[in-house]
Design an enzyme around this catalytic site. Structure first.
Site, PDB file in Angstrom:
ATOM      1  N   GLU A 222       0.506   7.038   5.341  1.00  0.00           N
ATOM      2  CA  GLU A 222       1.861   6.985   5.904  1.00  0.00           C
ATOM      3  C   GLU A 222       2.804   6.950   4.713  1.00  0.00           C
ATOM      4  OE1 GLU A 222       2.567   7.266   8.998  1.00  0.00           O
ATOM      5  OE2 GLU A 222       0.905   6.489  10.197  1.00  0.00           O
ATOM      6  N   CYS A 256      11.306   3.799   5.691  1.00  0.00           N
ATOM      7  CA  CYS A 256      10.727   5.128   5.412  1.00  0.00           C
ATOM      8  C   CYS A 256      11.345   6.214   6.274  1.00  0.00           C
ATOM      9  CB  CYS A 256       9.219   5.087   5.605  1.00  0.00           C
ATOM     10  SG  CYS A 256       8.739   4.533   7.243  1.00  0.00           S
TER      11      CYS A 256
HETATM   12  P1  NAD Z   1       4.130   2.036  -3.273  1.00  0.00           P
HETATM   13  O1  NAD Z   1       3.451   3.347  -3.025  1.00  0.00           O
HETATM   14  O2  NAD Z   1       4.670   1.761  -4.608  1.00  0.00           O
HETATM   15  O3  NAD Z   1       3.101   0.830  -2.976  1.00  0.00           O
HETATM   16  C1  NAD Z   1       2.331   0.758  -1.792  1.00  0.00           C
HETATM   17  C2  NAD Z   1       1.068  -0.040  -2.044  1.00  0.00           C
HETATM   18  O4  NAD Z   1       0.271   0.629  -3.006  1.00  0.00           O
HETATM   19  C3  NAD Z   1       1.313  -1.445  -2.562  1.00  0.00           C
HETATM   20  O5  NAD Z   1       0.443  -2.329  -1.885  1.00  0.00           O
HETATM   21  C4  NAD Z   1       0.962  -1.358  -4.034  1.00  0.00           C
HETATM   22  O6  NAD Z   1       0.413  -2.550  -4.533  1.00  0.00           O
HETATM   23  C5  NAD Z   1      -0.060  -0.243  -4.085  1.00  0.00           C
HETATM   24  N1  NAD Z   1       0.021   0.557  -5.316  1.00  0.00           N
HETATM   25  C6  NAD Z   1       1.139   0.867  -6.023  1.00  0.00           C
HETATM   26  N2  NAD Z   1       0.838   1.642  -7.079  1.00  0.00           N
HETATM   27  C7  NAD Z   1      -0.501   1.838  -7.051  1.00  0.00           C
HETATM   28  C8  NAD Z   1      -1.417   2.554  -7.876  1.00  0.00           C
HETATM   29  N3  NAD Z   1      -1.019   3.219  -8.950  1.00  0.00           N
HETATM   30  N4  NAD Z   1      -2.727   2.535  -7.540  1.00  0.00           N
HETATM   31  C9  NAD Z   1      -3.144   1.855  -6.452  1.00  0.00           C
HETATM   32  N5  NAD Z   1      -2.314   1.164  -5.643  1.00  0.00           N
HETATM   33  C10 NAD Z   1      -1.018   1.144  -5.929  1.00  0.00           C
HETATM   34  O7  NAD Z   1       5.218   1.906  -2.122  1.00  0.00           O
HETATM   35  P2  NAD Z   1       6.336   0.788  -1.948  1.00  0.00           P
HETATM   36  O8  NAD Z   1       7.346   0.935  -3.044  1.00  0.00           O
HETATM   37  O9  NAD Z   1       5.713  -0.532  -1.719  1.00  0.00           O
HETATM   38  O10 NAD Z   1       6.989   1.239  -0.553  1.00  0.00           O
HETATM   39  C11 NAD Z   1       7.988   2.191  -0.445  1.00  0.00           C
HETATM   40  C12 NAD Z   1       7.425   3.541  -0.062  1.00  0.00           C
HETATM   41  O11 NAD Z   1       6.651   3.441   1.112  1.00  0.00           O
HETATM   42  C13 NAD Z   1       8.519   4.545   0.253  1.00  0.00           C
HETATM   43  O12 NAD Z   1       8.187   5.783  -0.330  1.00  0.00           O
HETATM   44  C14 NAD Z   1       8.492   4.633   1.768  1.00  0.00           C
HETATM   45  O13 NAD Z   1       8.976   5.836   2.304  1.00  0.00           O
HETATM   46  C15 NAD Z   1       7.042   4.455   2.050  1.00  0.00           C
HETATM   47  N6  NAD Z   1       6.839   3.970   3.411  1.00  0.00           N
HETATM   48  C16 NAD Z   1       6.259   4.791   4.340  1.00  0.00           C
HETATM   49  C17 NAD Z   1       6.106   4.334   5.639  1.00  0.00           C
HETATM   50  C18 NAD Z   1       5.483   5.190   6.715  1.00  0.00           C
HETATM   51  O14 NAD Z   1       5.143   4.635   7.737  1.00  0.00           O
HETATM   52  N7  NAD Z   1       5.342   6.484   6.523  1.00  0.00           N
HETATM   53  C19 NAD Z   1       6.514   3.050   5.982  1.00  0.00           C
HETATM   54  C20 NAD Z   1       7.091   2.254   5.006  1.00  0.00           C
HETATM   55  C21 NAD Z   1       7.235   2.715   3.720  1.00  0.00           C
END
Ligand code: NAD
Length: 475
Positions: A222, A256
Site C-alpha cells: 500500500e 496517503c
Molecule cells: P516509509 O516507507 O518511510 O516507512 C514505512 C515502514 O517501512 C516503516 O515501518 C519503516 O520503519 C520501514 N522502513 C523505512 N525504510 C526502510 C528500509 N530502507 N528498509 C526496510 N524498511 C524500511 O513510509 P512513512 O514515511 O512511514 O509513511 C509515509 C508514506 O506511506 C507515504 O508515501 C504515504 O503515501 C504512504 N502511505 C500509504 C498508504 C496506503 O494505504 N497506500 C497509507 C499510509 C501511508
C-alpha cells in the site's frame, strides 16, 4: 516455547529467529484454523481497544498532536468497523466452497478451501500509526494467520500502546510486536513469510518487494503517490472548496489519499481560490497554529523537506511555519511548473498547489504523464465529464465530488496500481490477502474416466471431437 520467547527479549534485543520458530510452532498446532477461535480473538481485541481508547488518543496527540476527533474517526472508528465486518463475516469467508467440476474431471467434486497463509508480517508507516497496524492485523487474524507487527519508529507513543493492547490479547507466539526502523525491518525481511503487508512509501515498497523476492514471500504494497483533484467548470465552487480543504488538511495533510494537487479550469481559478481560503479560515480560524483541530508534522526531517519545497512557489494562503513545534500552516500555492519539486514528489504535507488547464485533454495529459495515482478526485456536475475522467486515468480508487470517503467503504477494495501499490485490502479483500485458496478435486475410488490412460489408440480423435462439441467450435 515460553523459554525461547523470554530469551528473545534478552538485553531488549529481539531474537527474530526464535520468535519465528515459536510462531511457526503455534501455527502448526492448528488452533487458528478454527473460524470460531479467530472470531473470539477479534471480539477480545475490540474489547481491549475499547478499554484503552483514552490512551490511544493521548498517544496520537503525543506523536504529532493529532486532534481527538481525527483519532476517534480515522484511527478508532475505522478499526472498530474493520473488526465489526470481520467478526460478522469470518465464518462465511472461511467456509469451504463447492464449485462446478468439468466433464473431463467427472465423476468428481471440486472445492475451494480458504486457508491461512501462515505467519504474516505487517509493516506500518507513521501517518495513521494505529489504524495501519490494526486494520491489516484484523484481516490477518480473521484469515487465521500468526502476525509479527512492525509499527513505525516515528510514532513511538502509538507503537507502545499498540504493543500494550496486542500483548493483552494475544500470546507472543500468536501476535508479536517488533519495534524498530530500517535494521529491524531489514532483518525481518530476510525470513520467509506467508504474507508481507507493507504500507509506506513507494521507494521503500521497492526495497520490501526486492527482499520478499529472495524468499518468494507474497506481498501487499500500500504505497503513495501524487493524487490529483480535477475540477471541472460545472462544479459547485463552495462545496468543492470545503470538501477539498477537509480532505487535504485532515491529519495535518499526512494522508496517503489526500488530494496532492489541483487541476482547475483557468477561468474558474479566480473564484475557487478565495473559496478555498475561506474554507481554511472556517475550519481552522484566522491563526491555524492556535487551532486544536490541526495536527503537526511528524518529524524535523519531514518539516524541513516541506518548508524547502515552498521555495520558488507563489504563496496564496498560509506559508507560516514554526520549526520548534513542527507547525506548517495550511498553505495554498500557485505559479509552479511541472518541473518544480512540488510537482515531482508526493507532498505529504499541508501545501496545496493549484495548476490550471485550458482543455480537459490538457489536464488528463498532466495526470497520465506521471505515475499512476493511488487516489483521484473529480469535482463536476457533468456526468459525461466525470465518466471521461474516471475512464481515462488508471488510479487506485477515488471519489466524485468528495474526498477520502472511498477508504471507509469496506465493500470497496482499497489499493493502488503500478507505482501506488500491489494488491488490495479492507473487508473481504483484506481477508483474501492473508488467505490461500486451496483447490481440491475429489475423485471417487469406484469410478474413473478410463479414456485418459495410455495406450491412447484412437482416443485422440475422439477427444478432439468431444472438445469441439463442448466448446461449440465449428465442425
Ligand atoms: P516509509 O516507507 O518511510 O516507512 C514505512 C515502514 O517501512 C516503516 O515501518 C519503516 O520503519 C520501514 N522502513 C523505512 N525504510 C526502510 C528500509 N530502507 N528498509 C526496510 N524498511 C524500511 O513510509 P512513512 O514515511 O512511514 O509513511 C509515509 C508514506 O506511506 C507515504 O508515501 C504515504 O503515501 C504512504 N502511505 C500509504 C498508504 C496506503 O494505504 N497506500 C497509507 C499510509 C501511508
Amino acid at each position: 516455547m515460553t523459554h525461547a520467547i523470554a530469551e528473545s527479549h534478552h538485553h531488549g534485543k529481539i531474537d527474530i529467529p526464535a520468535l519465528i520458530k515459536a510462531q511457526d510452532h503455534f501455527f502448526a498446532t492448528g488452533v487458528t484454523r478454527s473460524p470460531q477461535y479467530r472470531r473470539n480473538m477479534l471480539i477480545k481485541l475490540s474489547e481491549v481497544i475499547r478499554n484503552h481508547e483514552q490512551e490511544i488518543v493521548a498517544a496520537l496527540y503525543s506523536d504529532f498532536k493529532k486532534p481527538e476527533f481525527e483519532t476517534a474517526t480515522s484511527e478508532l472508528s475505522v478499526v472498530y468497523f474493520d473488526l465489526k465486518v470481520a467478526i460478522k463475516n469470518v465464518k462465511k469467508w472461511s467456509r469451504k466452497r463447492r464449485v462446478m467440476t468439468p466433464l473431463f474431471s467427472q465423476p468428481g467434486r471440486s472445492f475451494i478451501l480458504p486457508e491461512p497463509k501462515g505467519r504474516a508480517l505487517i509493516i506500518a508507516p507513521w501517518n495513521y500509526p494505529f489504524q495501519l497496524v490494526m486494520g491489516p492485523l484484523v484481516s490477518a487474524i480473521a484469515a487465521g494467520c500468526c502476525v509479527v507487527a512492525k509499527p513505525s519508529e516515528f510514532a513511538p507513543a502509538t507503537g507502545a500502546i499498540i504493543e500494550k493492547i496486542l500483548s493483552a490479547v494475544f500470546p507472543r507466539d500468536y501476535v508479536a510486536v517488533v519495534h524498530g526502523g530500517v535494521p529491524e525491518t531489514t532483518a525481518l525481511m530476510t525470513h520467509e513469510w506467508g504474507h508481507v503487508f507493507f504500507t509506506g512509501s513507494t521507494v521503500v515498497g521497492k526495497i520490501i518487494m526486492g527482499a520478499a523476492a529472495k524468499t518468494l514471500s507474497p506481498v501487499t504494497l500500500e504505497l503513495g503517490g501524487k493524487n490529483p483533484a480535477i475540477i471541472d467548470d460545472s462544479a459547485s465552487v463552495f462545496d468543492t472548496a470545503q470538501r477539498l480543504v477537509w480532505g487535504k488538511f485532515f491529519n495535518g495533510s499526512q494522508t496517503c489519499i489526500a488530494p496532492d494537487y489541483l487541476l482547475v479550469p483557468e477561468a474558474m481559478k479566480a473564484e475557487l481560490v478565495p473559496a478555498i481560503k475561506q474554507a481554511i479560515t472556517e475550519s481552522y480560524g484566522h491563526d491555524p497554529e492556535q487551532s486544536s483541530d490541526f495536527a503537526r508534522m511528524i518529524s524535523d526531517r519531514h518539516f524541513d523537506r516541506l518548508v524547502k519545497m515552498l521555495e520558488g512557489a507563489n504563496v496564496l494562503a498560509g506559508g507560516k511555519h514554526n520549526k520548534s513545534t513542527r507547525y506548517l500552516a495550511p498553505t495554498v500555492v500557485d505559479g509552479i511548473g511541472l518541473d518544480h519539486p512540488l510537482m515531482q514528489e508526493e507532498i505529504f504535507g499541508p501545501i496545496l498547489p493549484i495548476l490550471t488547464y485550458k482543455t480537459l485533454d490538457e489536464a488528463l495529459a498532466i495526470v497520465n504523464n506521471r505515475a499512476k495515482p493511488l487516489a483521484l478526485y473529480v469535482f463536476s456536475r457533468d456526468k459525461s465529464v466525470t465518466q471521461r475522467i474516471i475512464n481515462s486515468v488508471q488510479f487506485g480508487g477515488g471519489c466524485v465530488n468528495t474526498t477520502l470517503m472511498h477508504f471507509i467503504n469496506h465493500n470497496l477494495p482499497f489499493g493502488g496500481i503500478g507505482g501506488s501499490g500491489v494488491g488490495s485490502s479492507h473487508g473481504k479483500f483484506g481477508f483474501d490477502a492473508f488467505t490461500h485458496f486451496k483447490s481440491v478435486v475429489v475423485s471417487p475410488s469406484w469410478a474413473d474416466m478410463l479414456l485418459k490412460y495410455p495406450p491412447y489408440g484412437a482416443t485422440g480423435a475422439i477427444m478432439r471431437q468431444l472438445t469441439r462439441l463442448m466448446m461449440r467450435l465449428p465442425g
